[in-house]
Design a protein around this motif. Sequence first.
Motif, short mmCIF file in Angstrom:
data_model
loop_
_atom_site.label_atom_id
_atom_site.label_comp_id
_atom_site.label_asym_id
_atom_site.label_seq_id
_atom_site.Cartn_x
_atom_site.Cartn_y
_atom_site.Cartn_z
N UNK A 95 0.83 -1.20 0.00
CA UNK A 95 0.00 0.00 0.00
C UNK A 95 0.87 1.25 0.00
N UNK A 96 1.95 1.22 0.76
CA UNK A 96 2.84 2.38 0.78
C UNK A 96 3.47 2.59 -0.60
N UNK A 97 3.85 1.50 -1.23
CA UNK A 97 4.40 1.61 -2.57
C UNK A 97 3.34 2.13 -3.54
N UNK A 98 2.12 1.65 -3.38
CA UNK A 98 1.02 2.11 -4.23
C UNK A 98 0.80 3.61 -4.07
N UNK B 77 -20.06 17.20 7.53
CA UNK B 77 -19.47 16.07 6.81
C UNK B 77 -19.43 14.81 7.66
N UNK B 78 -19.42 14.99 8.97
CA UNK B 78 -19.27 13.85 9.88
C UNK B 78 -18.05 13.01 9.52
N UNK B 79 -16.99 13.70 9.15
CA UNK B 79 -15.76 13.00 8.83
C UNK B 79 -14.65 13.48 9.75
N UNK B 80 -13.82 12.54 10.17
CA UNK B 80 -12.68 12.86 11.02
C UNK B 80 -11.42 12.36 10.35
N UNK B 81 -10.38 13.15 10.39
CA UNK B 81 -9.09 12.73 9.83
C UNK B 81 -8.27 11.98 10.86
N UNK B 82 -7.48 11.03 10.38
CA UNK B 82 -6.60 10.27 11.28
C UNK B 82 -5.20 10.24 10.69
N UNK B 83 -4.23 10.72 11.45
CA UNK B 83 -2.83 10.68 11.02
C UNK B 83 -2.14 9.57 11.80
N UNK B 84 -1.57 8.61 11.09
CA UNK B 84 -0.98 7.46 11.79
C UNK B 84 0.07 6.78 10.92
N UNK B 109 -14.16 7.94 8.99
CA UNK B 109 -12.78 8.39 9.11
C UNK B 109 -12.14 8.56 7.74
N UNK B 110 -11.29 9.55 7.64
CA UNK B 110 -10.44 9.71 6.46
C UNK B 110 -9.02 9.38 6.91
N UNK B 111 -8.49 8.30 6.35
CA UNK B 111 -7.19 7.84 6.83
C UNK B 111 -6.06 8.60 6.15
N UNK B 112 -5.10 9.01 6.94
CA UNK B 112 -3.92 9.70 6.41
C UNK B 112 -2.66 9.03 6.91
N UNK B 113 -2.30 7.89 6.30
CA UNK B 113 -1.11 7.18 6.76
C UNK B 113 0.15 7.95 6.38
N UNK B 114 1.06 8.05 7.33
CA UNK B 114 2.34 8.70 7.05
C UNK B 114 3.29 7.70 6.40
N UNK B 115 4.09 8.21 5.49
CA UNK B 115 5.03 7.39 4.75
C UNK B 115 6.30 8.21 4.58
N UNK B 116 7.36 7.54 4.21
CA UNK B 116 8.57 8.29 3.92
C UNK B 116 8.29 9.35 2.87
N UNK B 117 7.50 8.98 1.86
CA UNK B 117 7.24 9.90 0.76
C UNK B 117 6.05 10.82 1.05
N UNK B 118 5.34 10.59 2.15
CA UNK B 118 4.17 11.40 2.46
C UNK B 118 4.23 11.88 3.90
N UNK B 119 5.01 12.89 4.17
CA UNK B 119 5.12 13.41 5.54
C UNK B 119 3.90 14.22 5.91
#
Lengths: 350, 350
Positions: A95-98, B77-84, B109-119
């Motif tokens: 998923x991260x690569x995607x 919107x009843x949406x919450x963001x999550x940074x993880x 929830x709106x997921x916002x996964x952190x990645x090396x390429x996505x700080x």
Amino acid sequence: MPSPLDPIGPPSVETAAGRATMKDVADRVGVSRQLVSLVLRDLPGASPTTRQRVREAASELGYYPDTSARTLRGRRSFQLGVVFTMHEPFEVDLVEALLTEAAERGYSLVLGPLTAARPERLVVPQLMGQRIEGLIVLAADGGSSSVSDLPERIPIVQLGGPRSKGPVDDVRVDDEAGIALLVDHLVSLGHTAIAHATGGSGPNARARVEAYEAAMRRSGLLPDVVESAYTEEAGSHAAEVLLTRSELPTAVLAANDRCASGVLLTLVSRGVAVPADISVVGFDDSSVARLPFVQLTTVRHDPVRLASEALDSITARIEDPTRPTVAHRDAPSLVVRRSSGPARAGGASA
Amino acid sequence: MPSPLDPIGPPSVETAAGRATMKDVADRVGVSRQLVSLVLRDLPGASPTTRQRVREAASELGYYPDTSARTLRGRRSFQLGVVFTMHEPFEVDLVEALLTEAAERGYSLVLGPLTAARPERLVVPQLMGQRIEGLIVLAADGGSSSVSDLPERIPIVQLGGPRSKGPVDDVRVDDEAGIALLVDHLVSLGHTAIAHATGGSGPNARARVEAYEAAMRRSGLLPDVVESAYTEEAGSHAAEVLLTRSELPTAVLAANDRCASGVLLTLVSRGVAVPADISVVGFDDSSVARLPFVQLTTVRHDPVRLASEALDSITARIEDPTRPTVAHRDAPSLVVRRSSGPARAGGASA
DNA sequence: AACACAAACTAGCACGTGCTAGCACCCGCG
DNA sequence: CGCGGGTGCTAGCACGTGCTAGTTTGTGTT
């Protein structure tokens, strides 16, 4: 409860009650909304001076372009859905690569993680509502080996995980080649008693068993299949089963790294030396394989290459829905670490 | 490249080129679009017969309500963001709990996964564009112990992870109480030489070191701090460092379970018996703690309870932005497994 | 038979943005 | 002085849905 305190009349010019909109930015600079739109999308048609002022105003107002309005109006959404499981490390890598690869192609991803409380039945419709142009499926409910029902009329790519009913594009590791690499590696080290701890009813497990049996027969060896699953617990249990035998095999080929680490660490904690007494090899080259106290010989698949291939497939199908389905089998590579070594001479008892 | 082959004129009545819309469903049944809207939102004002027919038509056309349009038009919107981070198992548990708990409260929830390429710098604005009403922050860039810059004017809750600059709501485990539970447990087993493998520069690591030192002093014992980090590798390295000593401590308290498993498995693979020679305890009760070959004594925090608390906080702040910030410290509980036992009598050399 | 009233349904605007079309201006050229 | 053409900017519609305010239909009541 939310109170209906929103202002009755039009919101004040300077700072409306809610979030800042493009209109607010435009008013602050003294230009039209459309011009702000151009600037923020980096399109030509605005003077450098105006660009600067618009950017400043947007920043000062804390303006964020509204994705909903954008996708609603735009002809295309450039969004792809992803169905996966956050508990499987290799899926997380994929998923991260995607995420990275999609961004490079101008697409963004809508993540649909499967959970006990959120099965496919709920996740897929939610993704479909987000205007996704395609669906990338990594996982199925409960680690099952096939997905139940996917929507029609939308491009789908299976990536590494379960099989689906209909003919869809399919990107995965070449299980047969990977297993053959491992068996040949062990054979070249003098192993003849090579057991296989299976992936049970998980995705691709059946294919790996068959590949194992084929590779063993090709080397003139007798297959030795031990039922297991794609988890550390299952690997641990498989090791316990092996330990009840009068004689251990000289090597164990586990269906994936998690299972392999379960086998390896259970053997070690029972005083069996790896690789002196027994070699253990896995499949995936997940992060666990690199741990200093595991050092697993395994087969590596490149998540970036797999992700890239999956995205190429799905973007191609989005542009030409009639193209024939393709099945890409990614060639894996052997990674030799310390968990495999020459076969022990005599037969060690458990 | 996308070709401009879209039909010029209006789409055909029966099946438009693109996705089915509410209008299409309405036309097929022979009612107005608004009525379809009512039916699909389960609001009163439609006869049972019509409901049935609308549902059938929607299903036949493969209709999915457009989230973009819905969010755009709706007041909320009843949406919450999550940074993880998807790589931290306990964060994954928290996110899954958040998904369930949020759904029960009518939020998504709106997921916002952190990645090396996505700080954070890229993820947070993307979430802000999705009309989120609040932000739940679990992780910071690179496992750092504090988040850089968060948007203003939006409710934020820190959940278990890093600290942020400003005064925001904050839900986390009571580190002090948890560490005290572990130290007291070891002391009651007769341990006096208890080392602490730290979490390095990770979130809460400093607080745990201080809690450890305080608990040790309270029992009249000398703290013994070994630098480490929240990973298996770091735990393994810490174990190697301990093994170079002339005498091992009788117990190791690792900053989290991953670190503890690194310590434990490295010791075991070096022939040190756990818990006979040395006890190892962790922190988190993550899935690794339950593995049969680990069986870690640790401190459990309930992801569901933490998630529930975080959601209560943020929904309360959404309804009343002026409420004072709260800091919820969740009381953890001790889980005794096989990795801890009575202190060995003499001093075993490494 | 006239009326009240709920149930079932419909009309039209609004949300914030992208897109197509067009307007006003400035410049250089004939 | 008019004309062509680019540059900088604006007008207005459209996307698919939710929301408020109607309008029709059916049913019982006076």
